[in-house]
Design a protein around this motif. Structure first.
Motif, PDB file in Angstrom:
ATOM      1  N   THR A   9       0.909  -0.698  -0.102  1.00  0.00           N
ATOM      2  CA  THR A   9      -0.237   0.358   0.007  1.00  0.00           C
ATOM      3  C   THR A   9       1.284   1.498   0.231  1.00  0.00           C
ATOM      4  O   THR A   9       0.667   2.436  -1.021  1.00  0.00           O
ATOM      5  N   ARG A  62      -4.929   5.101  -3.891  1.00  0.00           N
ATOM      6  CA  ARG A  62      -5.174   6.934  -3.097  1.00  0.00           C
ATOM      7  C   ARG A  62      -7.366   7.706  -3.094  1.00  0.00           C
ATOM      8  O   ARG A  62      -7.293   8.506  -3.306  1.00  0.00           O
ATOM      9  N   ARG A  63      -7.560   6.604  -2.945  1.00  0.00           N
ATOM     10  CA  ARG A  63      -9.470   6.584  -3.592  1.00  0.00           C
ATOM     11  C   ARG A  63      -9.632   8.191  -2.473  1.00  0.00           C
ATOM     12  O   ARG A  63     -10.078   8.342  -2.519  1.00  0.00           O
ATOM     13  N   GLU A  64      -8.747   7.922  -1.016  1.00  0.00           N
ATOM     14  CA  GLU A  64      -9.501   9.403   0.037  1.00  0.00           C
ATOM     15  C   GLU A  64      -9.053  10.779  -1.042  1.00  0.00           C
ATOM     16  O   GLU A  64      -9.578  11.423  -0.781  1.00  0.00           O
ATOM     17  N   GLU A  65      -7.917  10.584  -1.879  1.00  0.00           N
ATOM     18  CA  GLU A  65      -8.330  12.048  -2.667  1.00  0.00           C
ATOM     19  C   GLU A  65      -8.719  12.281  -3.297  1.00  0.00           C
ATOM     20  O   GLU A  65      -8.536  13.219  -4.238  1.00  0.00           O
ATOM     21  N   THR A  67     -12.755  11.855  -5.715  1.00  0.00           N
ATOM     22  CA  THR A  67     -14.381  11.879  -6.090  1.00  0.00           C
ATOM     23  C   THR A  67     -14.714  11.150  -6.298  1.00  0.00           C
ATOM     24  O   THR A  67     -13.870  11.535  -8.450  1.00  0.00           O
ATOM     25  N   THR A 428      -7.327  17.131  -6.821  1.00  0.00           N
ATOM     26  CA  THR A 428      -7.738  15.473  -6.720  1.00  0.00           C
ATOM     27  C   THR A 428      -5.032  15.638  -6.587  1.00  0.00           C
ATOM     28  O   THR A 428      -5.748  14.048  -6.617  1.00  0.00           O
TER      29      THR A 428
END
Length: 443
Positions: A9, A62-65, A67, A428
């Motif tokens: 990760t 990186r999904r938290e960065e 939308t 992003t």
């Protein structure tokens, strides 16, 4: 999570991985013809598929960065969905689906790069990849044309360096080399102006790209050079205008551009004679006339998406039969889209490129760093080249179109407040990388 999962990760989320991945993607896309020629199509597809899997994993990490709404431009999604739907009425559903997978695969690579790199980091990575590709191209031309004095058939290098060209490099044709060289000139000049690479590297890079553009002897290079030059001057005038007069400049440029296109169309035959491209245009005119005959049989939805023309696939084989040639495309991205996806697909394609160009132009007009001029200038190059080749629908051209459309959407989109687009921050991007895009510095 196990220690191995944590380590993986961290690796996927690291800046070092983002840099390496971006460079690997660009080298693969730019070198796709050479890779396929030397190792075969399965090797190229395997490399692109592996990069797609790695890219998706990077986005997941990186999904938290990210939308979901801003993951990809809406126009891109509509175009891709329509291309997939066209397999239902194509004359070869299997081949059509294969062409769609190739389209989506390259788009995924562009989307990943667009989310993990900001504008200048993208330019830097592309600049590095282009330097390698152009240097190798020149080296192979020297080897073929001067050292062994014979063609390198499997790379489509004719060995004409001793005669001053035309050169093909490792890109398969002189027109593709000319197109890549023009993109390289834009990229290297942005690098030079932003001081992101030493002048000792930037200046020779511009010279190398300009030299190969000229020695490609591609009739489209002069047209591209003029178009990019005019766009650069126009953008410079808008950037220098004050806030009060800028809208008037924008409208003036839009009107002049429209009138210029009309005049160019009316005077197209004298322009072709002046460029000494009569034989090339005659070939294209014959091809387009036959193509339009088949388009009229399916004017709205087209014959199904294939991308590069499939051998033995109707009506592509019929068009080649009646033109007595072996075309691998319509030699025009707009006509190719019209044939394969109909008028509906052409509208979506024009919206994809047109909206991206308007957005990126507006952003480049108000932001101080010259790096933001890269996106609209590349889009202008793609739009003009699409009148002579179908490069924008596959490979490097499609990759650049999707990347530029994503970049334009990140900077100026209906999904966010316009004021946020003027802050110089790409939301992003990871927080530790945001500072590269606004001031024209970075690595």
């Amino acid at each position: 999570m196990t220690a191995a999962s944590v380590a993986l990760t961290r690796l996927l989320a690291s800046v070092e991985m983002a840099r390496a991945y971006t460079l690997a993607v660009m080298l693969t896309i730019l070198g796709s013809f050479a890779i396929e020629s030397m190792s075969g199509l399965p090797t190229l597809l395997a490399a692109e598929a592996a990069l797609c899997v790695i890219g998706v994993l990077i986005l997941v990490v990186r999904r938290e960065e990210l939308t979901l709404l801003r993951l990809a431009p809406t126009t891109l999604l509509f175009f891709v969905v329509w291309a997939l739907a066209s397999a239902l009425w194509s004359t070869g559903a299997g081949k059509s689906f294969q062409g769609w997978c190739a389209l989506v695969g390259v788009a995924i690579l562009a989307i990943v790069v667009g989310h993990i790199r900001d504008t200048l980091q993208t330019v830097r990575a592309l600049g590095d990849a282009l330097r390698w590709m152009l240097a190798i191209s020149l080296g192979m031309e020297i080897f073929s044309g001067l050292l062994i004095d014979m063609p390198i058939t499997f790379l489509a290098i004719e060995g004409n360096l001793a005669f001053g060209g035309p050169l093909q490099g490792i890109f398969g044709s002189r027109n593709m080399l000319g197109f890549i060289a023009v993109i390289a000139v834009i990229t290297f000049e942005v690098e030079r102006r932003t001081l992101s690479v030493p002048q000792a590297i930037a200046v020779p890079s511009v010279v190398l790209a300009g030299l190969l553009a000229v020695m490609s002897a591609s009739p489209t290079v002069l047209v591209l050079a003029v178009a990019v030059g005019v766009a650069t001057i126009a953008l410079s005038l808008v950037r220098r205008a004050d806030t009060a007069t800028r809208p008037r400049w924008q409208w003036t440029i839009a009107i002049v551009t429209t009138l210029g296109l009309i005049v160019a169309f009316v005077l197209r035959h004298p322009i072709i004679r002046m460029l000494d491209a009569g034989s090339d245009f005659s070939t294209r005119a014959d091809l387009w006339n036959v193509l339009l005959d088949y388009w009229q049989k399916r004017p709205i939805h087209g014959w199904g998406w294939y991308g590069p023309w499939q051998t033995g696939q109707y009506p592509l084989n019929a068009i080649n039969y009646f033109t007595d040639d072996r075309h691998a495309s319509a030699l025009n991205a707009y006509f190719d889209t019209l044939l394969q996806l109909g008028a509906a697909g052409l509208v979506l394609f024009l919206l994809l490129g047109g909206i991206a160009l308007v957005r990126s132009w507006l952003v480049a007009s108000i932001r101080r760093s010259i790096v933001y001029a890269w996106t609209p200038l590349v889009l202008v190059t793609l739009a003009v080249d699409s009148m002579f080749e179908s490069f924008t629908l596959t490979g490097a051209g499609w990759f650049l179109l999707v990347l530029c459309a994503l970049r334009a959407g990140q900077s100026r989109s209906w999904r966010e407040n316009i004021d946020a687009a003027q802050t110089g921050t790409i939301t992003t991007l990871p927080p530790e990388e945001n500072h590269y895009g606004g001031d024209g510095q970075g690595s």
